[in-house]
Design a protein around this motif. Structure first.
Motif, PDB file in Angstrom:
ATOM      1  N   PHE A  46       0.825  -1.203   0.000  1.00  4.93           N
ATOM      2  CA  PHE A  46       0.000   0.000   0.000  1.00  4.93           C
ATOM      3  C   PHE A  46       0.866   1.263   0.000  1.00  4.93           C
ATOM      4  N   TYR A  47       1.937   1.226   0.774  1.00  3.62           N
ATOM      5  CA  TYR A  47       2.869   2.346   0.769  1.00  3.62           C
ATOM      6  C   TYR A  47       3.529   2.491  -0.603  1.00  3.62           C
ATOM      7  N   GLN A  48       3.862   1.366  -1.203  1.00  2.53           N
ATOM      8  CA  GLN A  48       4.506   1.398  -2.507  1.00  2.53           C
ATOM      9  C   GLN A  48       3.587   2.007  -3.564  1.00  2.53           C
ATOM     10  N   MET A  49       2.297   1.659  -3.516  1.00  8.72           N
ATOM     11  CA  MET A  49       1.334   2.237  -4.462  1.00  8.72           C
ATOM     12  C   MET A  49       1.232   3.748  -4.275  1.00  8.72           C
ATOM     13  N   ALA A  50       1.174   4.183  -3.013  1.00  9.30           N
ATOM     14  CA  ALA A  50       1.071   5.615  -2.736  1.00  9.30           C
ATOM     15  C   ALA A  50       2.302   6.363  -3.225  1.00  9.30           C
ATOM     16  N   ILE A  51       3.469   5.783  -2.985  1.00 11.27           N
ATOM     17  CA  ILE A  51       4.713   6.427  -3.398  1.00 11.27           C
ATOM     18  C   ILE A  51       4.814   6.468  -4.918  1.00 11.27           C
ATOM     19  N   THR A  52       4.344   5.413  -5.583  1.00  9.58           N
ATOM     20  CA  THR A  52       4.366   5.401  -7.052  1.00  9.58           C
ATOM     21  C   THR A  52       3.533   6.550  -7.607  1.00  9.58           C
ATOM     22  N   GLY A  53       2.375   6.801  -7.015  1.00 11.65           N
ATOM     23  CA  GLY A  53       1.541   7.916  -7.454  1.00 11.65           C
ATOM     24  C   GLY A  53       2.241   9.252  -7.275  1.00 11.65           C
ATOM     25  N   VAL A  54       2.917   9.414  -6.141  1.00  6.25           N
ATOM     26  CA  VAL A  54       3.660  10.651  -5.887  1.00  6.25           C
ATOM     27  C   VAL A  54       4.780  10.812  -6.907  1.00  6.25           C
ATOM     28  N   ILE A  55       5.428   9.695  -7.255  1.00 11.48           N
ATOM     29  CA  ILE A  55       6.521   9.737  -8.229  1.00 11.48           C
ATOM     30  C   ILE A  55       6.020  10.228  -9.579  1.00 11.48           C
TER      31      ILE A  55
END
Length: 327
Positions: A300-309
């Motif tokens: 879930f953190y990885q998905m959120a960070i991908t969006g920010v990227i």
């Protein structure tokens, strides 16, 4: 001290290839966190994990270069995996099942491109509808259940390795080699063919390209067709690797593909970008995920960070465009 002209040239070069420096920095961080990161086996594993995303992202690059977008690639990838599974389960030869699946991807991509061009409907809307509809077709074709019992000859491809240096026992995944081969062909097409020039011209300035004699409608439909074929092919390879046709597969794949394209320097406004940049960005995302796993961050953190990227990459591209005088 460097002269002003040289400083500007260096700064422009650094900004243009920023994703390469980010990639090298991410590799350095991952190497610091784990001494096993730079081992050949781990690198081969990263390429294998990124191969399917990379193949789909290459198709997405063609679409985005024309200032369009395809949100349906994840659903089409899943549909391709289910379609080839159904055909193989019906005792259809793999030599027919795979081309038939690719043909289906071609037709679906052509349809969405045609609706975008002739219906004058934004590609965002057309492919968003495709994302939902194709996922529904995937569940209908599979009755919502995984399809197994696939031939071993087919499932072996997804995990096959090729000895690059037989005497040293160094092998590389077939999936990774397929990804690299497609990236090379796509790069050659965009850089050295008339079609590649047409794609960049269409995305750079649609009206100017049309007035210059570029068949912008045909080019736009063609890039959607290419994206459809590669998405379906990604589904075939994913099914081979998983040994099962999974209707829920490739969810969120469109996000990864768009992230790779944007990180690789392709402008969402079209006309500028490269396949090689996309390929490097695909591996950057894999390295970042490796770092996230080493740090113990959940999906879930990885998905959120991908969006920010994605957002940060878009802002950086806009800054580069402004600096280069393109806005």
């Amino acid at each position: 001290m460097l002269p002003a002209l040289q400083r500007n040239t260096v700064l422009e070069w650094v900004m243009r290839y920023n994703f390469v420096f980010i990639f090298l920095f991410a590799v350095a961080v991952a190497t610091f966190l784990s001494k096993d990161f730079l081992t050949f086996s781990n690198i081969a594993n990263l390429f294998q994990q990124g191969a399917i995303v990379g193949i789909v992202a290459i198709g997405m690059t063609f679409v985005i270069l024309t200032a369009n977008i395809d949100l349906s690639v994840g659903s089409l990838c899943a549909l391709g995996g289910i379609l080839v599974s159904v055909l193989l389960q019906q005792q259809v030869s793999g030599w027919l099942a795979v081309p038939a699946t690719l043909l289906a991807g071609l037709l679906i991509g052509t349809l969405m491109g045609s609706i975008t061009v002739f219906g004058k409907v934004p590609s965002f809307i057309v492919t968003l509808a495709g994302l939902v509809s194709l996922r529904g077709l995937t569940f209908l074709a599979s009755d919502g259940a995984p399809i197994g019992g696939l031939p071993q000859g087919f499932t072996r491809i997804g995990s096959a390795m090729v000895d690059i240096i037989p005497s040293a026992g160094i092998a590389f995944p077939v999936l990774a080699l397929v990804f690299l081969a497609i990236a090379l062909v796509a790069w050659l097409v965009l850089r050295y063919t008339v079609f590649g020039e047409y794609v960049l011209a269409t995305g750079g300035n649609l009206e100017a390209a049309r007035l210059s004699g570029v068949p912008v409608r045909a080019v736009t439909i063609a890039v959607f067709a290419i994206c459809g074929v590669l998405a379906a092919f990604g589904g075939v390879l994913m099914t081979s690797r998983l040994h099962v046709g999974q209707p829920t597969a490739a969810q969120g794949l469109e996000l990864d593909a768009i992230a790779a394209v944007v990180l690789g320097g392709t402008s969402l406004f079209g006309g500028r970008g490269s396949v090689l940049g996309t390929a490097v960005a695909v591996m950057l995302l894999q390295v970042l995920r490796n770092i996230f796993n080493l740090l113990g961050l959940g999906s879930f953190y990885q998905m959120a960070i991908t969006g920010v990227i994605i957002v940060l990459a878009i802002l950086l591209n806009r800054l580069i465009d402004h600096y280069a005088g393109r806005t």
